[in-house]
Design a protein around this motif. Structure first.
Motif: not given
Length: 1021
Positions: A561-568, A570-573, A602-605
Motif C-alpha cells: 500500500a502507498a505510504y502517506p508520507a506527505q499527509e503524515l 502535514r499532520l506532524w507539522r 482535525a489531526v486526530a480524525a
C-alpha cells in the motif's frame, strides 16, 4: 563641577528631544489616501488591489480598525520637483498608540503589481525614497495592508480583556489615522542625532568622575554652542565636527567583545492568532531585506522553519528575495526547529521531530545545515535537549530565558551543558539578558558588566531587534552598531552571524564549566497546567501520530500500500506548530486555544482515517492469506511504551499477556468501599478518599498512617506578575481540601470495580471514577469536571508512606530526578515540576508510581512524622483558572485520568505511563492480527518510532532509547526481508554507531548506557 555636569546633561537631553529630533524631517508634501475596510478575515493582495471601486477617501483623523480587522490604504502622490529620492521618505502613521512595535496596529506596504515592499511599525514608519517611485512616472503609488491588532498588554498590566476572542471583542474602531505625507530628510541632522544618541547613552553608563565622561560632556557642549537653534539643518555638519574626536577614540584592547546579530523573535502565536503571525513574519522579513539593501554589514537571523514555510506559501516574491540573501550568508536560518517550541512538555518523538522537520526544510529550501539550536524564550529546558540537539547534527545551543529566574542567578554565560545521557553541548546565555536588544548604551554596558566568564572568555552574543510581536532591527539600531564598533568606554562590537560567534567562543574557552541536567526556569511554572484542553489534545495527537506511522509502515511493507508520507508530514507539522512556547504552555489568547483545540481534533480524525485505511489493507491481506483477522490462531502483538508492537513487552511484565483469572470486586464498607483484584487492594472511605492502598506482591501499605490518597486541594492562584504563566510559591498558603462529598456510589462488573465520587465546589462539579480493572496492578482515577473557578488551582495528591529523597519524572527519552528536599535555594525554587506520563517516588526496594493521560505539572513534598516515618506527597496539578490572556481559560467541561501503582519501580512506572495513555494494547484490539515489523527482546529499551524513511526509499526507520536509567540490553530484529542495518542521526544520515550498538547481519544488539538514543535504518531487500 557637579552642577556644571548636570546642567550640560540636561541641556543635551533637551537639545536632542526638542531641537535635533524634530529637525530630522523637514518640508512635507501631501499624499492622497483612500481606503477599503475588508469585511471579515484578511484577503490576498491581488484581491485588495483590484477592489478599486470599494476605496473611499481617508483623511488624517479618520477612525479605522475594529479589533483584528484589516484596512487597505491606497497612497498616491506626485514626487516634488528637484528633491532627490534619497532625501525623501514617505511617513505612514497608522494611528500608533505608542512606540512599541508588534503589540498594536502595523502594516505592510505593497507595490501595485502585488509584490511586497516593506513593513511599517511605530519605530519604522518612514519608507525610503528609493522605494517610492513604483509606477515609472515619477509618482508614488502603493498600498498599505493595515492590521488593526489590538494592544492586549494594556500598558503591560495584563488585565482581563475581551479583545482576545473575536466573539467578545467590540466592533468599534480602535485607531485614528495619523500623518501620511512625503517628507524631506536632513541627512546631516539625522547623523548628528545618531551621534548624540550614542554618546548621551554612553555618558550615562560611565562613572561620574571618569575623564572620558567629561571629555564627551565638553564635546557635546561645544557642539551645541556651535549650532544655530534657528537653523539646525544648516549647522548640523558643523556640530558633527565637534564630536568627531570623541567618536573616533577606539575601545580598550581589553574591552569585552560583542557579536551583534539582527533578530526578531516572532511568537508563532501569543497575543495574536496564528493567521496574524504569518503577516508579522512578512512585515518583519521585508523590513530586514530593506535594511540589507542599505547596510552591507547587516546580518539577520530567523528561526522557525514554519515561519519560512508561511512566507513561501503566501509571499512567494518575498521568499525568493530571502533565498538570495540566505545564499549571500546575510539572512541566516537558525535553530533547526519547526517552531521555537516549548522544551519541557513535548513528548520524546515530537521533540525529535521539531528538529527533523525544521532541518529538513532548511536543507531542502536553502541547503543550510545549521549547527546552532536557538531557543531564547522557552520556559525552561529539558535535560534531554543536549542529546536531541546533537542527534540532529548540531553543536551549539543558545537561550536567554534563564536570566528571568526569580531566585537564583545562573552562574555561567558560556558553558558545557550535559544532558541525560552524557552528551555535552557548548551553550551560551547572552549576558545582555534579552533577545530583543536595541543596542542602547545601557544594554551593551550591562552585557560587559554582567558577563560571568571574565578572565576565561572575552566574547558574547547580542541578538538585537524588536521582538515577540516582530519588527526586528531598525535604522537607528544599525547606526548605533556602527558607532559601537570601537568606542572608548564601551565594549567593541561587530555585526556577524551566530556561527561566527560560537566558533570563536568555543575556541577561546577550552575548558568551560559544566552544567548537568535540566535548565529549570524559576518562573512561568503555571504553564505546565494552563489550558488543559490544549495539553490533552497534544498528548492524544502525539500518540495517534506514532500509531498512524506504525500501521501505515506496516501496511506498506506487508501489502505494498502507498505510504502517506506527505499527509503524515502535514499532520506532524500541525502538531509541532501547536507545541510553540505560548500555545502548548497555555499562555495565549482565547482565539489561539480555540484554534488549537479545533486543529488537534482535525489531526486526530485524520490519524484515525490513516490507521483505518492501513488496517483495511492488512485485513484484506489476512483474508487473502486465509489467516484469521480476529486474533485467533495468532499471538497478535503488544504495544510498547509509545504504542508500537514489539514482542516481550506486556503490562508490568515480560512475555505475552496471559488470561486474567482474578476478577475485580468492590465491597461496600462504612459508607465507602473496598476494591480488590488480587493484585491491588484499595480502601475508599465515605469521603471518597483512599485510606489504604496495597499491592499483593509486597503486601506493604502505601498510604501513610493517617494519610489520604485521592485528595483534591483547591488553592488560591494570584501570581505577582504573569497570570497564565506564573505559579508563585505562596499559593500553598491558602488551601481548601475537598473532603465533602455529594455522593459515593459503587459499580461492579467482572472486568472492573468502580467507586464513583461526586463533589461540588461552588459552581464547579467534580465526578471521580476510582476504577480497579481486572488484571491491572494500578488504580485508575477518571475525572469529569465542570470547572467554573476563578483564579484557582486544583491539585490531586497522595500521602505516601515512603522516604523518597528524589522524585523521578518522565521527560523526553528518559526521566529526570529532582530532590524532594529544599536544602538549597535551587531546590526550594523547584517547587513545581514537569513530568510527562509518569512520576515515581520511592526508597530502596519500594516505590509508588503516579501516571496521567494529559497533565504535566506536579509537585512533591515530604515531612517526617512524629512516629519517625516519612510521608512523601506527590501531587498532580489538574486545572488552573487564570484571567489573562484568556479570561475564561479552562472553564467548562474537562476530562483527565490519573493512575497510581503501589509497589512500583522505574520499569513499572514506565509501563504505567503507557497504560494510562491507553497505549498498552494488542494489535487485535484494532481487529487485525499481524506480526510486528520489528521485535525487541530485552527489558529497559523502548521503541519510540517505527516509520518509513524520509527519502522515500521504503527503508524502515526504528528509533529507540534506554528508559530505565540503567545499562540495558536488547536484541532488535526486523520482521521483513532486510539486506542491511545502519545507525543514523535524526535526519537518517549514516553515522558511526554509539558504543554498545552492534550489527550482525540484520540483527541489532544494543547494550545501552542510561537514556541513550539510537536511530536505525533497516534497508529493505
Amino acid at each position: 563641577m557637579h552642577d556644571d555636569r548636570v546642567i550640560t546633561e540636561r541641556r543635551l537631553y533637551r537639545f536632542l528631544r526638542q531641537r535635533l529630533e524634530p529637525a530630522v524631517l523637514g518640508q512635507r508634501w501631501p499624499v492622497r489616501v483612500t481606503g477599503w475596510d475588508v469585511p471579515g478575515e484578511p484577503v490576498p493582495a491581488a484581491e485588495a488591489i483590484a477592489a478599486t471601486a470599494a476605496y473611499t477617501e481617508r483623511p488624517a483623523g479618520s477612525p479605522w480598525g475594529p479589533p483584528w480587522s484589516t484596512t487597505w490604504l491606497h497612497l498616491t502622490a506626485d514626487l516634488p520637483d528637484g528633491v532627490p529620492l534619497e532625501d525623501l521618505v514617505l511617513l505612514v502613521d497608522l494611528g500608533f498608540t505608542g512606540d512599541g512595535p508588534g503589540f498594536q496596529c502595523e502594516g505592510l506596504a505593497w507595490r501595485p503589481d502585488g509584490t511586497v515592499l516593506t513593513g511599517i511599525s511605530p519605530r519604522n514608519n518612514a519608507i525610503p525614497g528609493r522605494l517610492l517611485a513604483t509606477d515609472g512616472s515619477g509618482g508614488v503609488d502603493l498600498y498599505v495592508e493595515a492590521a488593526a491588532n489590538p494592544d492586549l498588554t494594556q500598558g503591560w498590566t495584563f488585565q482581563p480583556t475581551p479583545l482576545g476572542d473575536p466573539a467578545t471583542a467590540p466592533a468599534t474602531p480602535r485607531y485614528v489615522l495619523g500623518e501620511i505625507a512625503l517628507a524631506h530628510v536632513s541627512r546631516d541632522v539625522e547623523e548628528l542625532y545618531r551621534d548624540c544618541w550614542v554618546l548621551n547613552g554612553l555618558m550615562a553608563e560611565l562613572p561620574v568622575d571618569a575623564p572620558r565622561r567629561h571629555e564627551i560632556l565638553r564635546a557635546t557642549e561645544a557642539m551645541m554652542d556651535a549650532m544655530d537653534p534657528d537653523d539646525v539643518p544648516g549647522t548640523a555638519a558643523l556640530g558633527r565636527q565637534h564630536l568627531r574626536d570623541v567618536l573616533s577614540r577606539p575601545a580598550s584592547a581589553s574591552a569585552h567583545h560583542l557579536v551583534a546579530t539582527g533578530h526578531a523573535h516572532i511568537d508563532s502565536a501569543w497575543l495574536w492568532p496564528v493567521r496574524e503571525t504569518m503577516r508579522k513574519c512578512a512585515r518583519t522579513f521585508a523590513n530586514a531585506l530593506t535594511l540589507m539593501d542599505e547596510d552591507p554589514d547587516f546580518v539577520f537571523v530567523a528561526s522557525s522553519a514554519q515561519q519560512y514555510a508561511w512566507i513561501k506559501e503566501h509571499y512567494p516574491d518575498l521568499f525568493a528575495r530571502i533565498r538570495e540573501r540566505v545564499a549571500d550568508g546575510r539572512f541566516v536560518p537558525v535553530g533547526g526547529m519547526w517552531v521555537e517550541a516549548d522544551s519541557t512538555m513535548p513528548g520524546s518523538e515530537a521533540m525529535a521531530r521539531q528538529f527533523i522537520e525544521g532541518k529538513r526544510f532548511f536543507l531542502d529550501e536553502f541547503g543550510v545545515d545549521g549547527e546552532e539550536a536557538w531557543l531564547p524564550d522557552s520556559f525552561g529546558y529539558s535535560a534531554a535537549m543536549p542529546q536531541i540537539v546533537a542527534a540532529a547534527g548540531m553543536r551549539w545551543f543558545l537561550t536567554q530565558k534563564i536570566s528571568w529566574n526569580q531566585t537564583n542567578a545562573f552562574p555561567h554565560h558560556s558553558f558545557l551543558w550535559e544532558g541525560l545521557d552524557g552528551t555535552r553541548l557548548f551553550t551560551h546565555f547572552p549576558p545582555v539578558d534579552m533577545y530583543n536588544a536595541q543596542l542602547l548604551a545601557s544594554e551593551v554596558a550591562h552585557a560587559e558588566r554582567n558577563f560571568r566568564d571574565k578572565g576565561r572568555a572575552t566574547i558574547s552574543l547580542v541578538p538585537f531587534g524588536y521582538g515577540d510581536g516582530g519588527g526586528g532591527p531598525n535604522r537607528l539600531m544599525l547606526a548605533a552598531a556602527s558607532r559601537w564598533r570601537s568606542l572608548e568606554g564601551a565594549p567593541s562590537m561587530e555585526l556577524n552571524t551566530p556561527a561566527s560567534f560560537f566558533t570563536r567562543a568555543e575556541a577561546e574557552y577550552v575548558r568551560p564549566p559544566v552544567w548537568v541536567g535540566e535548565l529549570y526556569l524559576e518562573k512561568h511554572r503555571a504553564t505546565f497546567t494552563a489550558q488543559h484542553r490544549t495539553k490533552r489534545g497534544n498528548r492524544r495527537c502525539e500518540a495517534l501520530l506514532h500509531e498512524a506511522e506504525l500501521w501505515c509502515a506496516t501496511a506498506t511493507v506487508r501489502t505494498g500500500a502507498a505510504y502517506p508520507a506527505q499527509e503524515l508530514d502535514r499532520l506532524w507539522r500541525m502538531v509541532l506548530l501547536l507545541q510553540f512556547h505560548d500555545i502548548l504552555p497555555g499562555s495565549a489568547i482565547a482565539w489561539v486555544h480555540q484554534d488549537a483545540e479545533r486543529n488537534h481534533d482535525a489531526v486526530a480524525a485524520a490519524c484515525e482515517e490513516l490507521i483505518a485505511a492501513a488496517l483495511a489493507a492488512l485485513a484484506a491481506l489476512s483474508t487473502d492469506d486465509g489467516t484469521s483477522t480476529d486474533g485467533s490462531g495468532s499471538a497478535g502483538c503488544w504495544f510498547n511504551a509509545t504504542g508500537f508492537p514489539v514482542r516481550g513487552v506486556a503490562p508490568f511484565g515480560a512475555g505475552v499477556p496471559t488470561a486474567v483469572t482474578t476478577p475485580a470486586t468492590v465491597t461496600e464498607q462504612d459508607g465507602g468501599a473496598v476494591l480488590d483484584n488480587g493484585l491491588v487492594r484499595a480502601v475508599v472511605d465515605a469521603r471518597g478518599l483512599i485510606v489504604s492502598l496495597r499491592d499483593a506482591a509486597t503486601g506493604r501499605e502505601a498510604i501513610a498512617p493517617g494519610g489520604r490518597g485521592n485528595l483534591l486541594s483547591l488553592h488560591r492562584d494570584t501570581p505577582n506578575e504573569w497570570d497564565a504563566w506564573d505559579l508563585d510559591g505562596f499559593y500553598r498558603n491558602t488551601v481548601r481540601e475537598l473532603t465533602e462529598v455529594d455522593a459515593v456510589t459503587v459499580e461492579s462488573c467482572p472486568d472492573a470495580a468502580t467507586v464513583v465520587v461526586d463533589r461540588s465546589v461552588g459552581a464547579t462539579r467534580i465526578r471521580q471514577r476510582i476504577v480497579l480493572a481486572a488484571g491491572e496492578p494500578h488504580l485508575r482515577i477518571e475525572h469529569e469536571i465542570d470547572w467554573q473557578e476563578h483564579e484557582k488551582l486544583l491539585k490531586l495528591g497522595f500521602d505516601l508512606d515512603v522516604r523518597a529523597d528524589v522524585s523521578s519524572a518522565e521527560t523526553q527519552f528518559g526521566h529526570v530526578q529532582r530532590p524532594t528536599h529544599t536544602n538549597t535555594s535551587w531546590d526550594a525554587a523547584r517547587f513545581e515540576i514537569c513530568a510527562h506520563r509518569w512520576l515515581h517516588v520511592g526508597e530502596p526496594g519500594y516505590g509508588v508510581a503516579i501516571g496521567n493521560d494529559s497533565s504535566y505539572g506536579h509537585d512533591v513534598t515530604r515531612t517526617v512524622r512524629p512516629d519517625g516515618g516519612t510521608t512523601t506527597v506527590p501531587r498532580v496539578s489538574l486545572l488552573t483558572a487564570p484571567v489573562f490572556p484568556d479570561p475564561f481559560a479552562d472553564r467548562g467541561q474537562q476530562r483527565m485520568t490519573v493512575t497510581v501503582a503501589p509497589g512500583a519501580g522505574i520499569p513499572e512506572a514506565v509501563r504505567l505511563g503507557q497504560a494510562t495513555a491507553g497505549l498498552v494494547r494488542r494489535g487485535t484490539d484494532r481487529g487485525v492480527a499481524v506480526e510486528p515489523l520489528v521485535s525487541l527482546d530485552g527489558d529497559g529499551l523502548v521503541i519510540d518510532a517505527v516509520k518509513l524513511a524520509l527519502d522515500g526509499s521504503g527503508d524502515v526507520i526504528v528509533r529507540l532509547h534506554e528508559a530505565h536509567g540503567a545499562r540495558s540490553t536488547a536484541v532488535l530484529q526486523p520482521g521483513f526481508a532486510c539486506r542491511s542495518v545502519e545507525t543514523t542521526d535524526l535526519l537518517e544520515r549514516p553515522i558511526e554507531p554509539r558504543r554498545g550498538v552492534t550489527v550482525d547481519g540484520t540483527t541489532v544488539t544494543v547494550v545501552a548506557d542510561p537514556f541513550t538514543l539510537s536511530t536505525l535504518r533497516f534497508r529493505r531487500a
